[in-house]
Design an enzyme around this catalytic site. Structure first.
Site, PDB file in Angstrom:
ATOM      1  N   CYS A 124     -37.877  -7.147 -21.736  1.00  0.00           N
ATOM      2  CA  CYS A 124     -37.917  -6.450 -20.449  1.00  0.00           C
ATOM      3  C   CYS A 124     -39.094  -5.469 -20.431  1.00  0.00           C
ATOM      4  O   CYS A 124     -40.140  -5.730 -21.043  1.00  0.00           O
ATOM      5  CB  CYS A 124     -36.588  -5.763 -20.187  1.00  0.00           C
ATOM      6  SG  CYS A 124     -36.396  -5.176 -18.475  1.00  0.00           S
ATOM      7  N   ASP A 177     -30.408   1.171 -21.323  1.00  0.00           N
ATOM      8  CA  ASP A 177     -29.901   1.689 -20.044  1.00  0.00           C
ATOM      9  C   ASP A 177     -28.728   2.631 -20.286  1.00  0.00           C
ATOM     10  O   ASP A 177     -28.556   3.613 -19.575  1.00  0.00           O
ATOM     11  CB  ASP A 177     -29.488   0.547 -19.115  1.00  0.00           C
ATOM     12  CG  ASP A 177     -30.718  -0.011 -18.434  1.00  0.00           C
ATOM     13  OD1 ASP A 177     -31.367  -0.886 -19.025  1.00  0.00           O
ATOM     14  OD2 ASP A 177     -31.050   0.483 -17.344  1.00  0.00           O
TER      15      ASP A 177
END
Ligand code: RUB
Length: 306
Positions: free
Chosen positions: A124, A193
């Site tokens: 990512c 996250d």
């Protein structure tokens, strides 16, 4: 609430994305919104502030950086609106400054784990992970990166551009090439996250596959995470919600309409259990995942859990 709504919309549509950027944008938006309420009585001010906080927090459910940033920004003990705005502005300034400094510190601490000649796999687009990689490169270490495409939003393309512009040799792979490619890799560096109290990592969908392949190949997995990515609410048994995004990100809506027997699942994040993680690099030091509780207690504050 115009500007606040604009920021909320940008987070929802992922114009602003990545757990760190979301947090910083939300803190700034809440500060600016609070400033626009200076003519209100305190009771009304507090109600509007809570509504605004909810608007921001409701945009994306998984990155705990967002509710943490909002909670740290909105808290005040003032008895009038001017003092409340003053406190909130100072909170935002502190949060935003600390977030920037945290990225640099994570880079410095994490770079110690990177050695000359290392091939690093990342997934990512994480600014914290990239801070480690760029710092190691800037220290003169001869490193290269294997970056995953990160379907469906292909944030890997942002990563390879950033690495290219920094002069770091980089190879792009499709997500399904992770296991095959792992034998060329020395260590995995990813962002976060959320990190729950049991040390599990919640990060972009596919992260757990990198971690499993790394464990199979006996490679280390390093997570780059500011302390505000730890989730205090998991102390109370709350699970981190995994965001489900639109099928449009995966397949064209028109094609899907022609396939009445097909549905699409598009979870944006997955959970990597603590046993697949070797080290979490924060701005206050490197911790094994088993020390997540200590990070939450000593650096975030248990009051954020409620
Ligand atoms: C981004 C993602 C990143 C983390 C950490 O997902 O999973 O790895 O947010 O990023 P999305 P950072 O693109 O869906 O927001 O280190 O920049 O905070």
């Amino acid at each position: 609430m115009d500007d606040l709504n604009t920021t909320a919309e940008k987070i929802r549509t992922m114009d602003i994305r990545g757990a760190g950027r979301i947090a910083v944008a939300a803190s700034a938006a809440l500060r600016d919104y609070a400033m626009s309420l200076k003519s209100l009585p305190l009771s009304e001010f507090n109600i509007k502030l809570e509504e605004a906080a909810k608007t921001l927090v409701d945009t994306r459910p998984t990155a705990v950086s967002l509710p943490n940033a909002v909670a740290l920004t909105k808290r005040h003990n003032a008895t009038n609106v001017y003092d409340a705005i003053d406190e909130i502005s100072k909170n935002a300034e502190k949060f935003i400054t600390n977030a920037g400094e945290a990225l640099e510190k994570i880079g410095m601490i994490g770079a110690q784990r990177i050695h000359d000649g290392d091939v690093i796999m990342t997934h990512c687009n994480s600014h914290a992970a990239l801070s480690i990689i760029k710092t190691a490169f800037d220290q003169g270490k001869d490193i290269s990166v294997i970056a995953t495409e990160s379907r469906p939003r292909r944030q890997g393309l942002i990563t390879i551009r950033e690495l290219n512009d920094h002069g770091i040799p980089t190879t792009l792979i499709v997500d399904s090439a992770v296991r095959l490619t792992m034998k060329e890799v020395d260590l995995v560096v990813v962002g976060a996250d959320s990190i729950s109290v049991n040390g599990a990592l919640i990060n972009k969908i596919g992260t757990s596959q990198l971690a499993m392949a790394a464990q199979e190949a006996r490679r280390n997995v390093i997570v780059a995470a500011e302390t505000y990515k730890f989730s205090p609410r998991t102390l109370l048994g709350e699970m981190v919600e995994i965001e489900d995004r639109s099928s449009d990100e995966v397949i064209d809506a028109e094609i899907l309409r022609e396939l009445p027997n097909v549905k699409v699942k598009n979870p944006a994040f997955d959970v990597t259990p603590a046993e697949y993680i070797d080290l979490i690099i924060t701005e206050v030091g490197a911790f094994p995942p088993s020390m997540a509780f200590t990070v939450i207690k000593d650096y975030l504050g248990l009051e954020l859990a409620v």
